[in-house]
Design an enzyme around this catalytic site. Sequence first.
Site, PDB file in Angstrom:
ATOM      1  N   LYS A 148     -14.302  -2.253  13.673  1.00 19.74           N
ATOM      2  CA  LYS A 148     -12.977  -1.972  14.240  1.00 19.74           C
ATOM      3  C   LYS A 148     -12.604  -3.054  15.253  1.00 19.74           C
ATOM      4  O   LYS A 148     -11.469  -3.534  15.284  1.00 19.74           O
ATOM      5  CB  LYS A 148     -12.966  -0.578  14.896  1.00 19.74           C
ATOM      6  CG  LYS A 148     -12.991   0.541  13.867  1.00 19.74           C
ATOM      7  CD  LYS A 148     -13.216   1.925  14.452  1.00 19.74           C
ATOM      8  CE  LYS A 148     -13.315   2.955  13.321  1.00 19.74           C
ATOM      9  NZ  LYS A 148     -13.577   4.324  13.765  1.00 19.74           N
ATOM     10  N   GLN A 199     -15.237   7.350  19.081  1.00 23.34           N
ATOM     11  CA  GLN A 199     -15.973   7.348  17.814  1.00 23.34           C
ATOM     12  C   GLN A 199     -16.773   8.641  17.664  1.00 23.34           C
ATOM     13  O   GLN A 199     -17.495   9.057  18.577  1.00 23.34           O
ATOM     14  CB  GLN A 199     -16.905   6.124  17.756  1.00 23.34           C
ATOM     15  CG  GLN A 199     -17.599   5.928  16.423  1.00 23.34           C
ATOM     16  CD  GLN A 199     -16.643   5.610  15.255  1.00 23.34           C
ATOM     17  OE1 GLN A 199     -15.584   5.035  15.438  1.00 23.34           O
ATOM     18  NE2 GLN A 199     -17.018   6.006  14.062  1.00 23.34           N
ATOM     19  N   ASP A 217      -6.290   8.022  15.944  1.00 22.65           N
ATOM     20  CA  ASP A 217      -6.997   8.671  14.837  1.00 22.65           C
ATOM     21  C   ASP A 217      -6.168   9.811  14.234  1.00 22.65           C
ATOM     22  O   ASP A 217      -6.494  10.306  13.159  1.00 22.65           O
ATOM     23  CB  ASP A 217      -8.318   9.282  15.340  1.00 22.65           C
ATOM     24  CG  ASP A 217      -9.487   8.312  15.268  1.00 22.65           C
ATOM     25  OD1 ASP A 217      -9.590   7.586  14.267  1.00 22.65           O
ATOM     26  OD2 ASP A 217     -10.296   8.301  16.218  1.00 22.65           O
TER      27      ASP A 217
HETATM   28  N1  GUN Z   1     -16.299   8.758  12.579  1.00 22.48           N
HETATM   29  C1  GUN Z   1     -16.209   8.621  11.227  1.00 22.48           C
HETATM   30  N2  GUN Z   1     -14.945   8.306  10.875  1.00 22.48           N
HETATM   31  C2  GUN Z   1     -14.230   8.229  12.018  1.00 22.48           C
HETATM   32  C3  GUN Z   1     -12.868   7.915  12.299  1.00 22.48           C
HETATM   33  O1  GUN Z   1     -12.026   7.660  11.427  1.00 22.48           O
HETATM   34  N3  GUN Z   1     -12.531   7.929  13.615  1.00 22.48           N
HETATM   35  C4  GUN Z   1     -13.419   8.227  14.602  1.00 22.48           C
HETATM   36  N4  GUN Z   1     -12.969   8.244  15.857  1.00 22.48           N
HETATM   37  N5  GUN Z   1     -14.684   8.527  14.370  1.00 22.48           N
HETATM   38  C5  GUN Z   1     -15.080   8.520  13.082  1.00 22.48           C
END
Ligand code: GUN
Length: 279
Positions: free
Chosen positions: A50, A94, A117
């Site tokens: 990311k 996350q 998200d």
């Molecule tokens: N953990 C697995 N996929 C995601 C996601 O799309 N966003 C976040 N914040 N955590 C995750």
Amino acid sequence: MAANIIDGKAISAAVKEKVRDEIAHEGLKVELAVVIVGDDPASRVYVNNKKKACEFCGIKSYEYALPEETTQEALLELVDTLNADANVNGILVQLPLPKHLDEKAVIERISPNKDVDAFHESNVGRIMIGNYSFLPCTPAGCMELIHSTGVEVSGKECVVIGRSNIVGKPMAMLLLHENGTVTICHSRTHDLAEVCRRADILVAAVGRPNFVTVDMVKPGAVVIDVGINRLDNGKLCGDVKFDEVSEVAGWITPVPGGVGPMTIAMLMRNTVTAAKIQK
Ligand code: GUN
């Protein structure tokens, strides 16, 4: 006949280039705060990817790497600080968080207009009624992949396997917004294979390696594999048994290189949207 492979890497690269050009042309200043707690190796990889995507797009990213033993209070305090910081456009915590932390409370603490998200209850509710600013990254990425095939969703039988709040449920909603006839399957579904075989568009979000086998797939179907499963030999594997399903499907996403990169591209898009909303 072998299926067409949907190239998530190429499609995500195009989305990121578009985001990068938009930021450059409009002279936007965009910042994303990325919070990671503990040292889950998969989370570390996702967070690094990311951050790399942010760098490519011209988004400033700040990582807050907190130790495993971080308290709920300390984490909420950090979220409050980021909510109050006008320079921060997007906040991403996350998941999964360590067991002693209350994920739901943390998500609900994030300001909805910084919730890139789209996990906050108010953003989830807005998706239900079709009045949204952000779409959750993975389902939005799956829709882009489906669009890339040229297959119309309208009127089609769409089957989503998995009912998670993050993928299955919003995925079903996005397909419904495009006038698909949508079925959500889960662990209690009777004769899963028969239901899946009806699908013109099949989305697997189960979290079990090689779960979808060839007998579950209608010839010519679009098959979207959301699974990212790590096998004992260290290899990544989807929820779909690729070798055999790709012999009958019309279109299929690989793992890796399918949905995964799209999730990150959609996060970039949401972060720019957040910056624009806040402007
Ligand atoms: N953990 C697995 N996929 C995601 C996601 O799309 N966003 C976040 N914040 N955590 C995750």
